[in-house]
Design a protein around this motif. Structure first.
Motif, PDB file in Angstrom:
ATOM      1  N   GLU A  50       3.060  20.032   6.293  1.00  0.00           N
ATOM      2  CA  GLU A  50       2.245  19.341   7.288  1.00  0.00           C
ATOM      3  C   GLU A  50       1.519  18.164   6.663  1.00  0.00           C
ATOM      4  O   GLU A  50       1.404  17.100   7.272  1.00  0.00           O
ATOM      5  CB  GLU A  50       1.218  20.292   7.903  1.00  0.00           C
ATOM      6  N   MET A  51       1.005  18.349   5.434  1.00  0.00           N
ATOM      7  CA  MET A  51       0.292  17.276   4.747  1.00  0.00           C
ATOM      8  C   MET A  51       1.226  16.095   4.497  1.00  0.00           C
ATOM      9  O   MET A  51       0.853  14.948   4.720  1.00  0.00           O
ATOM     10  CB  MET A  51      -0.294  17.783   3.428  1.00  0.00           C
ATOM     11  N   LYS A  52       2.443  16.384   4.067  1.00  0.00           N
ATOM     12  CA  LYS A  52       3.395  15.300   3.802  1.00  0.00           C
ATOM     13  C   LYS A  52       3.722  14.525   5.083  1.00  0.00           C
ATOM     14  O   LYS A  52       3.820  13.304   5.060  1.00  0.00           O
ATOM     15  CB  LYS A  52       4.656  15.845   3.150  1.00  0.00           C
ATOM     16  N   GLN A  53       3.888  15.226   6.197  1.00  0.00           N
ATOM     17  CA  GLN A  53       4.168  14.549   7.463  1.00  0.00           C
ATOM     18  C   GLN A  53       2.966  13.733   7.919  1.00  0.00           C
ATOM     19  O   GLN A  53       3.110  12.591   8.360  1.00  0.00           O
ATOM     20  CB  GLN A  53       4.566  15.557   8.546  1.00  0.00           C
ATOM     21  N   TRP A  54       1.777  14.295   7.805  1.00  0.00           N
ATOM     22  CA  TRP A  54       0.566  13.575   8.175  1.00  0.00           C
ATOM     23  C   TRP A  54       0.429  12.324   7.300  1.00  0.00           C
ATOM     24  O   TRP A  54       0.122  11.246   7.782  1.00  0.00           O
ATOM     25  CB  TRP A  54      -0.651  14.486   8.035  1.00  0.00           C
ATOM     26  N   GLN A  55       0.670  12.489   6.024  1.00  0.00           N
ATOM     27  CA  GLN A  55       0.607  11.389   5.073  1.00  0.00           C
ATOM     28  C   GLN A  55       1.561  10.266   5.492  1.00  0.00           C
ATOM     29  O   GLN A  55       1.201   9.092   5.497  1.00  0.00           O
ATOM     30  CB  GLN A  55       0.969  11.918   3.695  1.00  0.00           C
ATOM     31  N   LYS A  56       2.757  10.624   5.856  1.00  0.00           N
ATOM     32  CA  LYS A  56       3.758   9.649   6.290  1.00  0.00           C
ATOM     33  C   LYS A  56       3.282   8.914   7.542  1.00  0.00           C
ATOM     34  O   LYS A  56       3.404   7.689   7.643  1.00  0.00           O
ATOM     35  CB  LYS A  56       5.082  10.367   6.546  1.00  0.00           C
ATOM     36  N   ASP A  57       2.732   9.647   8.499  1.00  0.00           N
ATOM     37  CA  ASP A  57       2.239   9.045   9.737  1.00  0.00           C
ATOM     38  C   ASP A  57       1.085   8.080   9.472  1.00  0.00           C
ATOM     39  O   ASP A  57       1.055   6.973  10.008  1.00  0.00           O
ATOM     40  CB  ASP A  57       1.794  10.129  10.720  1.00  0.00           C
ATOM     41  N   VAL A  58       0.133   8.500   8.652  1.00  0.00           N
ATOM     42  CA  VAL A  58      -1.018   7.651   8.356  1.00  0.00           C
ATOM     43  C   VAL A  58      -0.575   6.423   7.568  1.00  0.00           C
ATOM     44  O   VAL A  58      -1.056   5.322   7.798  1.00  0.00           O
ATOM     45  CB  VAL A  58      -2.115   8.453   7.611  1.00  0.00           C
ATOM     46  N   SER A  59       0.364   6.606   6.662  1.00  0.00           N
ATOM     47  CA  SER A  59       0.892   5.485   5.886  1.00  0.00           C
ATOM     48  C   SER A  59       1.505   4.434   6.807  1.00  0.00           C
ATOM     49  O   SER A  59       1.251   3.232   6.663  1.00  0.00           O
ATOM     50  CB  SER A  59       1.934   5.991   4.894  1.00  0.00           C
ATOM     51  N   ARG A  60       2.297   4.881   7.742  1.00  0.00           N
ATOM     52  CA  ARG A  60       2.939   3.967   8.691  1.00  0.00           C
ATOM     53  C   ARG A  60       1.882   3.209   9.508  1.00  0.00           C
ATOM     54  O   ARG A  60       1.987   2.006   9.713  1.00  0.00           O
ATOM     55  CB  ARG A  60       3.871   4.742   9.617  1.00  0.00           C
TER      56      ARG A  60
ATOM     57  N   CYS B  29       0.830  -1.190   0.000  1.00  0.00           N
ATOM     58  CA  CYS B  29       0.000   0.000   0.000  1.00  0.00           C
ATOM     59  C   CYS B  29       0.864   1.239   0.000  1.00  0.00           C
ATOM     60  O   CYS B  29       1.672   1.425   0.882  1.00  0.00           O
ATOM     61  CB  CYS B  29      -0.893   0.016   1.231  1.00  0.00           C
ATOM     62  N   ALA B  30       0.670   2.060  -0.997  1.00  0.00           N
ATOM     63  CA  ALA B  30       1.359   3.348  -1.033  1.00  0.00           C
ATOM     64  C   ALA B  30       0.338   4.378  -0.614  1.00  0.00           C
ATOM     65  O   ALA B  30      -0.483   4.810  -1.403  1.00  0.00           O
ATOM     66  CB  ALA B  30       1.877   3.637  -2.427  1.00  0.00           C
ATOM     67  N   LEU B  31       0.334   4.715   0.635  1.00  0.00           N
ATOM     68  CA  LEU B  31      -0.641   5.665   1.134  1.00  0.00           C
ATOM     69  C   LEU B  31      -0.144   7.048   0.812  1.00  0.00           C
ATOM     70  O   LEU B  31       0.842   7.505   1.349  1.00  0.00           O
ATOM     71  CB  LEU B  31      -0.810   5.490   2.635  1.00  0.00           C
ATOM     72  N   ALA B  32      -0.822   7.697  -0.091  1.00  0.00           N
ATOM     73  CA  ALA B  32      -0.387   9.001  -0.560  1.00  0.00           C
ATOM     74  C   ALA B  32      -1.588   9.893  -0.748  1.00  0.00           C
ATOM     75  O   ALA B  32      -2.686   9.418  -0.968  1.00  0.00           O
ATOM     76  CB  ALA B  32       0.365   8.862  -1.875  1.00  0.00           C
ATOM     77  N   LEU B  33      -1.356  11.155  -0.647  1.00  0.00           N
ATOM     78  CA  LEU B  33      -2.420  12.113  -0.897  1.00  0.00           C
ATOM     79  C   LEU B  33      -2.075  12.925  -2.117  1.00  0.00           C
ATOM     80  O   LEU B  33      -2.224  14.129  -2.144  1.00  0.00           O
ATOM     81  CB  LEU B  33      -2.623  13.002   0.334  1.00  0.00           C
TER      82      LEU B  33
ATOM     83  N   LYS C   4      -9.973   0.987  10.047  1.00  0.00           N
ATOM     84  CA  LYS C   4     -10.571   1.223  11.365  1.00  0.00           C
ATOM     85  C   LYS C   4      -9.518   1.494  12.436  1.00  0.00           C
ATOM     86  O   LYS C   4      -9.799   2.149  13.434  1.00  0.00           O
ATOM     87  CB  LYS C   4     -11.418   0.022  11.800  1.00  0.00           C
ATOM     88  N   ARG C   5      -8.302   1.020  12.224  1.00  0.00           N
ATOM     89  CA  ARG C   5      -7.239   1.191  13.219  1.00  0.00           C
ATOM     90  C   ARG C   5      -6.494   2.519  13.090  1.00  0.00           C
ATOM     91  O   ARG C   5      -5.690   2.857  13.943  1.00  0.00           O
ATOM     92  CB  ARG C   5      -6.256   0.040  13.114  1.00  0.00           C
ATOM     93  N   LEU C   6      -6.730   3.267  12.017  1.00  0.00           N
ATOM     94  CA  LEU C   6      -6.030   4.542  11.826  1.00  0.00           C
ATOM     95  C   LEU C   6      -6.408   5.522  12.934  1.00  0.00           C
ATOM     96  O   LEU C   6      -7.576   5.680  13.254  1.00  0.00           O
ATOM     97  CB  LEU C   6      -6.354   5.135  10.459  1.00  0.00           C
ATOM     98  N   LYS C   7      -5.382   6.197  13.485  1.00  0.00           N
ATOM     99  CA  LYS C   7      -5.605   7.057  14.643  1.00  0.00           C
ATOM    100  C   LYS C   7      -5.454   8.542  14.362  1.00  0.00           C
ATOM    101  O   LYS C   7      -5.976   9.354  15.107  1.00  0.00           O
ATOM    102  CB  LYS C   7      -4.635   6.668  15.762  1.00  0.00           C
ATOM    103  N   THR C   8      -4.719   8.938  13.350  1.00  0.00           N
ATOM    104  CA  THR C   8      -4.421  10.360  13.166  1.00  0.00           C
ATOM    105  C   THR C   8      -5.203  10.994  12.011  1.00  0.00           C
ATOM    106  O   THR C   8      -4.783  12.003  11.463  1.00  0.00           O
ATOM    107  CB  THR C   8      -2.912  10.565  12.931  1.00  0.00           C
TER     108      THR C   8
END
Length: 172
Positions: free
Chosen positions: A45-55, A15-19, A112-116
């Motif tokens: 900020e979007m890139k950092q959030w994207q990285k966090d959600v991807s992880r 999965c490449a989680l990207a925005l 469902k497990r995504l937190k941020t």
């Protein structure tokens, strides 16, 4: 799932989680039909959030209970959802699934497990609808092909989009 070396992982969910669909929004809001604009407050900020959600999504897919018992088919699962009061995904709905039921179940559990999600640097995040594109592939070549096909279908979806299709897109 994002891995350093994916080729040795049979039946991995790559999965490449990207925005990427949000990149042009840094300069101006995006409108779909009569929908409220989605405005990104800051691309760093979007890139950092994207990285966090991807992880988070990668970790959730790795720990999926069905992962040990059933191997999902290759394909793409698209899951639409909104944020609940707690900032987590709710009202999940599978928009498309070219894999199988096991992949769909794994994708839904991972989302469902995504937190941020509530920390997305966009205005009115609680009012936004999200679309998670999760690619399940056995090899890098399969992943690349599915990713190209998904990008093409997403361009077509966005081009013909009505107000009800105004999503923050994750993945693909």
């Amino acid at each position: 799932m994002l891995k350093r070396d994916r080729t040795h992982l049979p039946h991995s969910a790559l999965c490449a989680l990207a925005l990427g669909a949000l990149t042009p929004l840094a300069a101006s809001p995006a409108l779909a039909g009569n929908a409220t604009p989605i405005e990104v407050t800051s691309m760093p900020e979007m890139k950092q959030w994207q990285k966090d959600v991807s992880r988070q999504l990668d970790n959730a897919l790795e720990r999926a209970p069905s992962r040990n018992a059933i191997v999902p088919d290759t394909g793409v699962v698209q899951v639409a959802f909104k944020l609940g009061e707690d900032g987590r995904a709710e009202k999940l709905k599978t928009l498309s699934n070219s894999a199988d039921w096991a992949a769909e179940r794994m994708a839904i559990r991972a989302v469902k497990r995504l937190k941020t999600l509530a920390e997305a640097p966009v205005y009115n995040v609680q009012e936004r609808r999200f679309l998670a594109n999760i690619i399940f592939a056995e090899t890098r070549a399969q992943y690349d092909e599915l990713s190209r096909n998904l990008a093409q279908s997403e361009r077509a979806r966005i081009a013909s989009s009505a107000a009800e299709d105004d999503f923050l897109v994750l993945g693909g």
